[in-house]
Design a protein around this motif. Structure first.
Motif, PDB file in Angstrom:
ATOM      1  N   PHE A  88       0.827  -1.207   0.000  1.00  0.00           N
ATOM      2  CA  PHE A  88       0.000   0.000   0.000  1.00  0.00           C
ATOM      3  C   PHE A  88       0.859   1.254   0.000  1.00  0.00           C
ATOM      4  O   PHE A  88       0.676   2.153  -0.824  1.00  0.00           O
ATOM      5  CB  PHE A  88      -0.953   0.031   1.197  1.00  0.00           C
ATOM      6  CG  PHE A  88      -1.669   1.344   1.324  1.00  0.00           C
ATOM      7  CD1 PHE A  88      -2.796   1.611   0.546  1.00  0.00           C
ATOM      8  CD2 PHE A  88      -1.190   2.351   2.152  1.00  0.00           C
ATOM      9  CE1 PHE A  88      -3.437   2.846   0.606  1.00  0.00           C
ATOM     10  CE2 PHE A  88      -1.826   3.585   2.229  1.00  0.00           C
ATOM     11  CZ  PHE A  88      -2.953   3.830   1.455  1.00  0.00           C
ATOM     12  N   PHE A  89       1.795   1.355   0.945  1.00  0.00           N
ATOM     13  CA  PHE A  89       2.550   2.595   1.095  1.00  0.00           C
ATOM     14  C   PHE A  89       3.539   2.836  -0.046  1.00  0.00           C
ATOM     15  O   PHE A  89       3.773   3.991  -0.418  1.00  0.00           O
ATOM     16  CB  PHE A  89       3.256   2.647   2.453  1.00  0.00           C
ATOM     17  CG  PHE A  89       2.373   3.198   3.530  1.00  0.00           C
ATOM     18  CD1 PHE A  89       1.989   4.527   3.523  1.00  0.00           C
ATOM     19  CD2 PHE A  89       1.900   2.379   4.546  1.00  0.00           C
ATOM     20  CE1 PHE A  89       1.157   5.048   4.496  1.00  0.00           C
ATOM     21  CE2 PHE A  89       1.070   2.891   5.534  1.00  0.00           C
ATOM     22  CZ  PHE A  89       0.700   4.221   5.508  1.00  0.00           C
ATOM     23  N   VAL A  90       4.108   1.793  -0.601  1.00  0.00           N
ATOM     24  CA  VAL A  90       4.989   1.974  -1.764  1.00  0.00           C
ATOM     25  C   VAL A  90       4.179   2.550  -2.927  1.00  0.00           C
ATOM     26  O   VAL A  90       4.597   3.497  -3.598  1.00  0.00           O
ATOM     27  CB  VAL A  90       5.655   0.639  -2.171  1.00  0.00           C
ATOM     28  CG1 VAL A  90       6.268   0.754  -3.555  1.00  0.00           C
ATOM     29  CG2 VAL A  90       6.742   0.265  -1.163  1.00  0.00           C
ATOM     30  N   THR A  91       2.981   1.991  -3.141  1.00  0.00           N
ATOM     31  CA  THR A  91       2.108   2.492  -4.211  1.00  0.00           C
ATOM     32  C   THR A  91       1.637   3.903  -3.905  1.00  0.00           C
ATOM     33  O   THR A  91       1.631   4.783  -4.784  1.00  0.00           O
ATOM     34  CB  THR A  91       0.890   1.559  -4.392  1.00  0.00           C
ATOM     35  OG1 THR A  91       1.332   0.218  -4.545  1.00  0.00           O
ATOM     36  CG2 THR A  91       0.073   1.957  -5.611  1.00  0.00           C
ATOM     37  N   TYR A  92       1.238   4.151  -2.657  1.00  0.00           N
ATOM     38  CA  TYR A  92       0.739   5.468  -2.234  1.00  0.00           C
ATOM     39  C   TYR A  92       1.792   6.551  -2.447  1.00  0.00           C
ATOM     40  O   TYR A  92       1.510   7.594  -3.062  1.00  0.00           O
ATOM     41  CB  TYR A  92       0.329   5.394  -0.758  1.00  0.00           C
ATOM     42  CG  TYR A  92      -0.172   6.701  -0.169  1.00  0.00           C
ATOM     43  CD1 TYR A  92      -1.386   7.249  -0.578  1.00  0.00           C
ATOM     44  CD2 TYR A  92       0.558   7.371   0.819  1.00  0.00           C
ATOM     45  CE1 TYR A  92      -1.851   8.437  -0.025  1.00  0.00           C
ATOM     46  CE2 TYR A  92       0.095   8.559   1.371  1.00  0.00           C
ATOM     47  CZ  TYR A  92      -1.117   9.084   0.946  1.00  0.00           C
ATOM     48  OH  TYR A  92      -1.567  10.267   1.495  1.00  0.00           O
ATOM     49  N   GLU A  93       3.008   6.318  -1.972  1.00  0.00           N
ATOM     50  CA  GLU A  93       4.069   7.325  -2.095  1.00  0.00           C
ATOM     51  C   GLU A  93       4.493   7.509  -3.554  1.00  0.00           C
ATOM     52  O   GLU A  93       4.781   8.627  -3.986  1.00  0.00           O
ATOM     53  CB  GLU A  93       5.277   6.934  -1.237  1.00  0.00           C
ATOM     54  CG  GLU A  93       5.014   6.910   0.263  1.00  0.00           C
ATOM     55  CD  GLU A  93       4.740   8.287   0.857  1.00  0.00           C
ATOM     56  OE1 GLU A  93       4.941   9.310   0.163  1.00  0.00           O
ATOM     57  OE2 GLU A  93       4.304   8.346   2.027  1.00  0.00           O
ATOM     58  N   THR A  94       4.533   6.416  -4.311  1.00  0.00           N
ATOM     59  CA  THR A  94       4.897   6.506  -5.733  1.00  0.00           C
ATOM     60  C   THR A  94       3.883   7.344  -6.501  1.00  0.00           C
ATOM     61  O   THR A  94       4.243   8.236  -7.280  1.00  0.00           O
ATOM     62  CB  THR A  94       4.993   5.101  -6.368  1.00  0.00           C
ATOM     63  OG1 THR A  94       5.961   4.329  -5.650  1.00  0.00           O
ATOM     64  CG2 THR A  94       5.411   5.190  -7.832  1.00  0.00           C
ATOM     65  N   MET A  95       2.586   7.061  -6.278  1.00  0.00           N
ATOM     66  CA  MET A  95       1.525   7.809  -6.955  1.00  0.00           C
ATOM     67  C   MET A  95       1.528   9.274  -6.532  1.00  0.00           C
ATOM     68  O   MET A  95       1.308  10.164  -7.351  1.00  0.00           O
ATOM     69  CB  MET A  95       0.156   7.175  -6.651  1.00  0.00           C
ATOM     70  CG  MET A  95      -0.066   5.816  -7.299  1.00  0.00           C
ATOM     71  SD  MET A  95       0.037   5.866  -9.098  1.00  0.00           S
ATOM     72  CE  MET A  95      -1.342   6.946  -9.496  1.00  0.00           C
TER      73      MET A  95
END
Length: 267
Positions: free
Chosen positions: A67-74
């Motif tokens: 979740f957080f890898v995707t959240y920060e990347t986006m």
């Protein structure tokens, strides 16, 4: 996103997710049993309060990390292409995409966990093996759609509210917040989001626990909500709201506070 930021988000998110899920597991069990179609007592009451915890222990770290890898990347991608006035929309979009990705890991873990929670006489492995034998891989992903439909509205409320409260508090103090202050903002944001999305959580629980082959097991959220409304009314739609709000408020404090602290340390 730089490699260092990627690994910081991965480790911070995974650590925060595993911490909160394991610490608050008993509250989650109580909430699940309150929402069970069999009722609280028949689902185990306060017995075997840690039933299903191995499933959470295995799935929690990769789920939160994803979740957080995707959240920060986006966030990085969208912030570079939008004006500051669109920050809430950026946070909503990043959180929604993060939930869709994370649910690919979360749902199988959640299915096994919830079935073990309402069948404390069976071990987590027995529940997992029975699900695979009776329903195959599709059984592990039963409720994926309802989970995403619960998590996206939850994130649309929680993350923009968390970011807004942090910015407001930071502006009033005239400096960046400490990790514990970020955690307090996370608790308020999580508790509010938990309250308003409880009916979707009830529907998700009913779908995951429904007998294979039943209409509820097909995964129609509206049908599940209608059935709950007809049989239990308004109170049924908000079954488990107190332990859910309590768990997610505490969870928001631990989860977002720990994430913020660990990420700062790593960066």
């Amino acid at each position: 996103m730089e490699r260092r930021e990627f690994f910081a988000s991965l480790l911070a998110g995974g650590t925060a997710g595993m911490s909160v899920d394991l610490i608050l597991f008993p509250l989650d069990t109580v909430k699940t049993r309150l929402q069970s179609p069999h009722g609280f007592s028949k689902s185990g009451g306060f017995r075997g309060i840690y039933a299903g915890v191995p499933s959470t222990a295995i799935g929690s770290f990769p789920n939160a990390a994803a979740f957080f890898v995707t959240y920060e990347t986006m966030k990085c991608l969208l912030h570079s292409k939008s004006s500051p006035y669109l920050s809430p929309v950026v946070h909503m979009t990043a959180a929604s995409v993060g939930e869709v990705v994370a649910c690919l890991i979360r749902v199988p873990s959640e299915v096994v966990k919830q079935r073990a929670q309402v069948s404390p006489a069976s071990t987590t492995y027995q529940v997992f093996a029975m699900t695979l034998r009776q329903e195959g891989i599709r059984g592990l992903y039963r409720g994926y759609k309802s989970t995403v439909l619960r998590e996206i509205p939850f994130s649309l409320v929680q993350f923009p509210l968390w970011e807004f409260l942090k910015d407001l508090w930071s502006w009033k103090k005239g400096r960046s917040l400490d990790s514990w202050q970020s955690a307090v903002c996370g608790a308020f944001a999580g508790g509010f989001a938990a309250a308003v999305t409880t009916p979707l959580d009830v529907a998700k629980t009913r779908i995951m626990l429904a007998k294979a082959g039943s209409t509820t097991a097909e995964g129609n959220v509206l049908l599940a909500l209608t059935d709950v409304w007809k049989t239990q009314g308004f109170t049924g739609l908000f079954a488990g709201v107190v332990p859910r709000m309590t768990a997610i408020s505490l969870g928001g404090f631990i989860f977002l506070g720990a994430y913020d602290k660990v990420r700062r340390l790593l960066l």
